[in-house]
Design a protein around this motif. Structure first.
Motif: not given
Length: 533
Positions: A89-97, A99-105, A172-183
């Motif tokens: 199953r493919d996910s079309n979720e936006k990365t945290p970056l 989402a923040r850029l969309d909110k800024l603009t 994935a480069c920028e998403t990793m910068g937003s990580a809050t938990v590592i399993c």
């Protein structure tokens, strides 16, 4: 009959080397051992019988014995099918970056669009000038930002490659910068996946550094027999005289390596000095293996047993000391065959160098670490304490360590309440790992998951960042991940986190620069326009 023609209710015959084609129940058979590593991630073979463990999973392999199996589910309804369907199953979720850029603009556009309705007709000319200047600001951000983000991500990806991390997805480069938990899993990531003898007791004495000179020749010969002839492993010594190679299970390889390198055991000489009479194979009920042998020199017969310490101790009434003396354990009557303890070895899978420092660095960056493993709870707690995931034993709080079946049986509300407090999950299945990732995402966390087996693929796919292992990782795990850790080391995960934070900092600096330049240009143009008017 083809495996594609199997339906529910069929009876399938399984022999050594077969891959189990469907989920089913054990009907009858003998000494059936199954390799379930593709499903559970654990390398230890599982004994299947009709009483204690009658379930057979598709995708597993028969390593010993034979059996008949009643098919209970096929195709996508099997455990393997459900796992594979979850990663397609493919996910079309936006990365945290994103989402923040969309909110800024969007916020900039709303702010300046709203001003047009509050200014009267007298200042229409001024409004046109302001609108033109605002348009410059609004347009400048989307045009300059994608280029800056792409260049920053590409540069970080190149630097990550030099730090043993291959990025498969640029975001994935920028998403990793937003990580809050590592399993993270345990075997091969936090530990070296190489069992090693760390302690050796001869009688009640701890033999320091396994010094063979402290042990009498008679006891040393018995130890060589007990290790070298009562084993399913083997030792290959290259002609060139390089380091010997060991084969067998991780435990067997560790003990053989210890005996050869520390106790000076010569495997070839040992085999020629004795003749094996009878072999008692290991099974999970007796938890021991044994061998009877005859020495060729004097025809004396010795029987050696090896297994779990509590099982061997229960069979013995005395023990050897390092000088060859025999000392009684208790005054109980001895058995018909006198059994004497030769020694006890302590083994462990050591933590990777630098893991504890990497975990401390992640915590300093306010990233939580959770260890999810299929090992028993005692092993999991010991490794987690050594790595720094848990505090000292006396400081472990209630609820920080759970078993997979316990977490699975919680209600949804209980899981959501307790998931933040859990640091270690033992005896977990692949779906327990997936369930934890889903709960953490529902709590608003950005979750990174490490894994190396096919069984880890659903959790790698579900996580915001999937980190697979480059050396021991399967192809399915790599295809489901966003970043491949080339050296299988958790310290590289901490490095990836640091590069992800750098991406965020660089993009933040660019936005500050862009806004500063364009706002200054807007003010100058506005003043010039008003002065001219």
């Amino acid at each position: 009959m083809s495996i594609f023609d199997i339906v529910v209710g069929d009876v399938v015959f399984l022999t050594t080397g077969d891959q189990i084609p469907a989920d089913g129940l054990f009907l009858n058979g003998h000494s059936l051992l199954v390799d379930e590593s593709s499903m559970t991630g654990e390398s230890d073979h599982v004994e299947v019988d009709s009483l204690q463990n009658p379930f057979l999973l598709s995708g597993s392999k028969v390593v010993d014995g034979f059996a008949r199996m009643l098919v209970t589910s096929v195709g996508m309804n099997t455990a393997w099918g459900e796992m594979m369907s979850s990663i397609t199953r493919d996910s079309n979720e936006k990365t945290p970056l994103q989402a923040r850029l969309d909110k800024l603009t969007s916020s900039i556009g709303k702010e300046y669009n709203g001003r047009n309705t509050d200014i009267n007709d007298v200042f229409n000319s001024v409004v046109r000038i302001v609108a033109a200047a605002v348009t410059i600001v609004v347009v400048a951000i989307p045009e300059g930002l994608p280029l800056a983000v792409t260049l920053t991500l590409a540069y970080s990806m190149r630097r990550m490659m030099a730090d043993h991390a291959m990025v498969r997805k640029l975001s994935a480069c920028e998403t990793m910068g937003s990580a809050t938990v590592i399993c993270t899993d345990k075997t091969g990531t936090l530990t070296m996946n190489q069992m090693k003898v760390t302690k050796f007791w001869l009688g009640q004495e701890n033999i320091g550094d396994y010094n063979s000179h402290e042990i009498s020749p008679e006891i040393l010969e018995l130890l060589h027999q007990g290790v070298g002839l009562n084993t399913t492993g083997s030792v290959y010594k290259p002609v060139s005289g390089s380091i010997p190679e060991f084969s067998g299970s991780p435990t067997e390889k560790a003990i053989l390596s210890w005996a050869v390198q520390e106790l000076g055991m010569d495997m070839e000489k040992l085999k020629h000095s004795s003749t094996i009479i009878h072999v008692e194979t290991f099974n999970s009920e007796k938890k021991r293996s044994g061998v009877s042998l005859r020495k060729n020199a004097d025809n004396t017969i010795h029987m050696h047993s090896k297994g779990a310490a509590e099982m061997i101790l229960a069979m013995c009434s005395s023990y050897y000391q390092n000088k060859g003396n025999i000392k009684s354990i208790n005054e109980a009557e001895r058995t018909e065959f006198e059994k004497i303890i030769q020694g006890i070895v302590g083994l462990k899978d050591p933590c990777r160098p630098g893991v504890k420092e990497a975990i401390q660095a992640c915590r300093y960056a306010r990233v939580g670490i959770k260890m999810i493993t299929g090992d028993n709870v005692f092993t999991a707690k010991a490794i987690a304490t050594e790595c720094g995931i848990l505090g000292p034993e006396q400081q472990v709080n209630n609820g920080e360590v759970v078993e997979g079946i316990e977490f699975r049986n919680y209600t949804h509300e209980e899981r959501m309440c307790k998931v933040d407090n859990i640091r270690v999950m033992a005896r977990s299945s692949p779906f327990d790992k997936l369930l934890m990732v889903q709960c953490l995402k529902q709590k608003g966390h950005v979750v990174a998951v490490t894994g190396d087996g096919t069984n880890d693929a659903p959790a790698l796919k579900e996580a915001d960042i999937g980190l697979s292992m480059g050396i021991q990782g399967t192809e399915v795990a790599k295809e489901s991940s966003d970043i491949v850790i080339l050296d299988d080391d958790f310290a590289s995960v901490a490095t990836v986190l640091r590069w992800g934070r750098c991406v965020y900092n660089n993009i933040q600096k660019f936005i500050q620069f862009q806004l500063t330049v364009n706002v200054a240009a807007l003010v100058i143009n506005f003043i010039a326009a008003v002065s001219a008017w």
